[in-house]
Design an enzyme around this catalytic site. Structure first.
Site, PDB file in Angstrom:
ATOM      1  CD  GLN A  31      63.845  59.837  31.727  1.00 41.61           C
ATOM      2  OE1 GLN A  31      63.059  60.737  31.964  1.00 41.61           O
ATOM      3  NE2 GLN A  31      63.480  58.564  31.739  1.00 41.61           N
ATOM      4  CG  HIS A  62      55.394  54.634  45.310  1.00 40.97           C
ATOM      5  ND1 HIS A  62      56.680  54.879  45.729  1.00 40.97           N
ATOM      6  CD2 HIS A  62      55.382  54.925  43.987  1.00 40.97           C
ATOM      7  CE1 HIS A  62      57.412  55.292  44.709  1.00 40.97           C
ATOM      8  NE2 HIS A  62      56.647  55.332  43.639  1.00 40.97           N
ATOM      9  CG  ASP A  86      60.149  54.674  41.153  1.00 42.95           C
ATOM     10  OD1 ASP A  86      59.355  53.968  41.773  1.00 42.95           O
ATOM     11  OD2 ASP A  86      59.849  55.802  40.706  1.00 42.95           O
ATOM     12  CD  GLU A 106      59.920  54.012  32.696  1.00 37.10           C
ATOM     13  OE1 GLU A 106      59.210  54.347  33.649  1.00 37.10           O
ATOM     14  OE2 GLU A 106      60.579  54.825  32.012  1.00 37.10           O
ATOM     15  N   GLY A 139      54.037  55.430  26.771  1.00 33.57           N
ATOM     16  CA  GLY A 139      52.692  55.112  27.248  1.00 33.57           C
ATOM     17  C   GLY A 139      51.620  55.512  26.240  1.00 33.57           C
ATOM     18  CG  ASP A 156      54.657  56.481  39.227  1.00 35.17           C
ATOM     19  OD1 ASP A 156      54.915  57.658  39.534  1.00 35.17           O
ATOM     20  OD2 ASP A 156      55.274  55.506  39.701  1.00 35.17           O
ATOM     21  CB  SER A 157      53.884  60.693  34.251  1.00 33.99           C
ATOM     22  OG  SER A 157      53.206  61.722  34.908  1.00 33.99           O
ATOM     23  CB  THR A 158      58.662  62.659  34.460  1.00 39.18           C
ATOM     24  OG1 THR A 158      58.190  62.405  33.133  1.00 39.18           O
ATOM     25  CG2 THR A 158      59.717  61.629  34.785  1.00 39.18           C
ATOM     26  N   PRO A 163      59.945  63.486  28.064  1.00 36.57           N
ATOM     27  CG  PRO A 163      60.974  61.552  28.908  1.00 36.57           C
ATOM     28  CD  PRO A 163      61.205  63.015  28.668  1.00 36.57           C
TER      29      PRO A 163
HETATM   30  N1  SAM Z   1      57.179  59.770  41.574  1.00 42.51           N
HETATM   31  C1  SAM Z   1      57.603  60.534  40.458  1.00 42.51           C
HETATM   32  C2  SAM Z   1      57.080  61.929  40.384  1.00 42.51           C
HETATM   33  O1  SAM Z   1      56.132  62.282  41.068  1.00 42.51           O
HETATM   34  O2  SAM Z   1      57.623  62.712  39.611  1.00 42.51           O
HETATM   35  C3  SAM Z   1      57.471  59.780  39.184  1.00 42.51           C
HETATM   36  C4  SAM Z   1      58.528  58.737  39.173  1.00 42.51           C
HETATM   37  S1  SAM Z   1      58.667  57.626  37.878  1.00 42.51           S
HETATM   38  C5  SAM Z   1      60.421  57.508  38.006  1.00 42.51           C
HETATM   39  C6  SAM Z   1      58.330  58.461  36.358  1.00 42.51           C
HETATM   40  C7  SAM Z   1      58.625  57.562  35.164  1.00 42.51           C
HETATM   41  O3  SAM Z   1      57.848  57.962  34.051  1.00 42.51           O
HETATM   42  C8  SAM Z   1      60.088  57.572  34.709  1.00 42.51           C
HETATM   43  O4  SAM Z   1      60.624  56.297  34.928  1.00 42.51           O
HETATM   44  C9  SAM Z   1      60.013  57.948  33.222  1.00 42.51           C
HETATM   45  O5  SAM Z   1      60.978  57.273  32.435  1.00 42.51           O
HETATM   46  C10 SAM Z   1      58.575  57.526  32.906  1.00 42.51           C
HETATM   47  N2  SAM Z   1      58.013  58.170  31.714  1.00 42.51           N
HETATM   48  C11 SAM Z   1      58.128  59.481  31.337  1.00 42.51           C
HETATM   49  N3  SAM Z   1      57.475  59.695  30.176  1.00 42.51           N
HETATM   50  C12 SAM Z   1      56.925  58.503  29.814  1.00 42.51           C
HETATM   51  C13 SAM Z   1      56.144  58.095  28.702  1.00 42.51           C
HETATM   52  N4  SAM Z   1      55.804  58.965  27.734  1.00 42.51           N
HETATM   53  N5  SAM Z   1      55.739  56.806  28.650  1.00 42.51           N
HETATM   54  C14 SAM Z   1      56.076  55.923  29.633  1.00 42.51           C
HETATM   55  N6  SAM Z   1      56.846  56.260  30.694  1.00 42.51           N
HETATM   56  C15 SAM Z   1      57.249  57.530  30.796  1.00 42.51           C
END
Ligand code: SAM
Length: 283
Positions: A31, A62, A86, A106, A139, A156-158, A163
Site C-alpha cells: 500500500q 484504541h 501503528d 500485520e 491475517g 484492527d484493520s483498514t 489488503p
Molecule cells: N485505526 C485504523 C482504521 O480505523 O482504519 C486502522 C489502523 S491499522 C494502521 C490497519 C492495519 O491493518 C494496517 O497496518 C494494515 O497494513 C493492516 N492490514 C490490512 N490488511 C491486512 C491483512 N489482510 N492482514 C493483516 N493486516 C492487515
C-alpha cells in the site's frame, strides 16, 4: 507552501487536512504510506489515501477496541490482534497485567517500521514487550493455519479496500471464531454506519450466523467523519455485553488503567444503539 490531503474513502464527501509538514511518503509492497503533521490532529497516518489514525484522537479508537472486550470478558489472558501496524492497539492491550500473551498479525512490516519511527507515541515501545509474538502475514492466512485459541480477537484493520478486503468476509469471521476460546469475544472495526451502512450490515449478517450474541457498540472518533463509528461484537456468551455497572466499576478499578476516554459508564452506554444502527444490526 502547505499541501492539503483529501481522503479518498468516499465518492461524494471528503475530509481534508492541511499537512504542515510531510514526514514520510512512499509505497510499500502492499500500500501507499504517508505520515504528516496537522496543527489540530498532530501526526496523521494515511494508507492508500485513507486516513487511518491521528495522534490527537487515536486514544478513543484504541481504548474502545482494547478495553471494552477485555473488561467485559473479565478473565482474559490472551489476545490476538489482526492488523494494527501503528501499535496503538498493542499499547492499550498490554496495559493489562493480566494479559500474558498477545499475538499480532500485520501484513505490512513497513507500516510497523515507519510508525515506530514517525508515530512513536502510538506504540510507546510496546513492540519490544516480551508478551508479544509479532507475525508478519496476511491475517486470513494466519487464521487458516492457526491451531491456537484466544480469549479476545481484535480486528484492527483498514477499510474493506486493498489488503483489508479479506478481513470483512464471512469466511474470515468463521476463521476468527475458530480461533476464539468458547467464551471468547471478537471485535472488529466496522466503519461509520451513517456513511458505510452496508459494511456494518454485512458483518452483522455474518456474525448472526456464527455467534449467540452478535451486535456492535459505538464511539465517535473525530478522524472518522460521519458520526459514531461501529465496532462489531461477536461472542457465544451474552453476559459480557450485559455486565452490570457495579461489576464494571470493580473491574476498571482493579485493572488500574489510566484512560482518557473510557470509564465504566461510557463502556456500558456504548452498547446502546440508535434505531437506524439497530436496524442494520438486525438485518
Ligand atoms: N485505526 C485504523 C482504521 O480505523 O482504519 C486502522 C489502523 S491499522 C494502521 C490497519 C492495519 O491493518 C494496517 O497496518 C494494515 O497494513 C493492516 N492490514 C490490512 N490488511 C491486512 C491483512 N489482510 N492482514 C493483516 N493486516 C492487515
Amino acid at each position: 507552501m502547505s499541501r492539503w490531503a483529501e481522503e479518498t474513502l468516499y465518492d461524494d464527501c471528503k475530509f481534508c487536512l492541511k499537512l504542515e509538514k510531510l514526514l514520510y511518503e512512499r509505497s510499500s509492497e502492499h500500500q501507499s504510506l504517508l505520515v504528516a503533521e496537522n496543527l489540530s490532529f498532530g501526526r496523521v497516518l494515511y494508507l492508500d489515501g485513507v486516513l487511518q489514525t491521528t495522534e490527537a484522537d487515536e486514544f478513543i479508537y484504541h481504548e474502545m477496541m482494547a478495553h471494552v472486550p477485555i473488561l467485559a470478558h473479565g478473565r482474559a489472558e490472551s489476545v490476538l490482534i489482526i492488523g494494527g501496524g501503528d501499535g496503538g492497539m498493542l499499547r492499550e492491550v498490554l496495559k493489562h497485567q493480566t494479559i500474558d500473551r498477545v499475538v499480532q498479525v500485520e501484513i505490512d512490516p513497513d507500516v510497523i517500521a515507519f510508525c515506530r519511527e514517525h508515530l512513536p507515541n502510538h506504540s510507546q515501545g510496546s513492540f519490544d514487550d516480551p508478551r508479544l509474538e509479532l507475525v508478519i502475514a496476511d491475517g486470513k492466512d494466519y487464521l487458516d493455519d492457526c491451531g491456537e485459541r484466544f480469549d479476545i480477537v481484535i480486528i484492527d484493520s483498514t477499510d474493506p479496500i486493498g489488503p483489508g478486503e479479506a478481513l470483512f468476509t464471512p469466511d474470515f469471521y468463521q476463521a476468527c471464531k475458530t480461533a476464539l476460546d468458547e467464551d471468547g469475544i471478537l471485535v472488529t472495526q466496522n466503519g461509520v454506519p451513517f456513511l458505510q451502512p452496508e459494511e456494518l450490515r454485512n458483518t452483522m449478517r455474518a456474525f448472526r450466523a456464527l455467534f449467540q450474541d452478535a451486535s456492535c457498540y459505538l464511539a465517535a472518533v473525530p478522524t472518522y467523519i460521519g458520526g459514531a463509528m461501529a465496532f462489531g461484537w461477536g461472542s457465544d456468551r451474552p453476559e459480557p455485553r450485559q455486565t452490570s455497572l457495579d461489576v464494571l466499576k470493580a473491574r476498571y478499578r482493579d485493572a488500574g488503567l489510566e484512560l482518557r476516554y473510557l470509564n465504566p459508564e461510557v463502556h456500558q452506554a456504548s452498547f446502546a444503539l440508535p434505531t437506524f444502527v439497530r436496524e442494520l444490526v438486525e438485518g
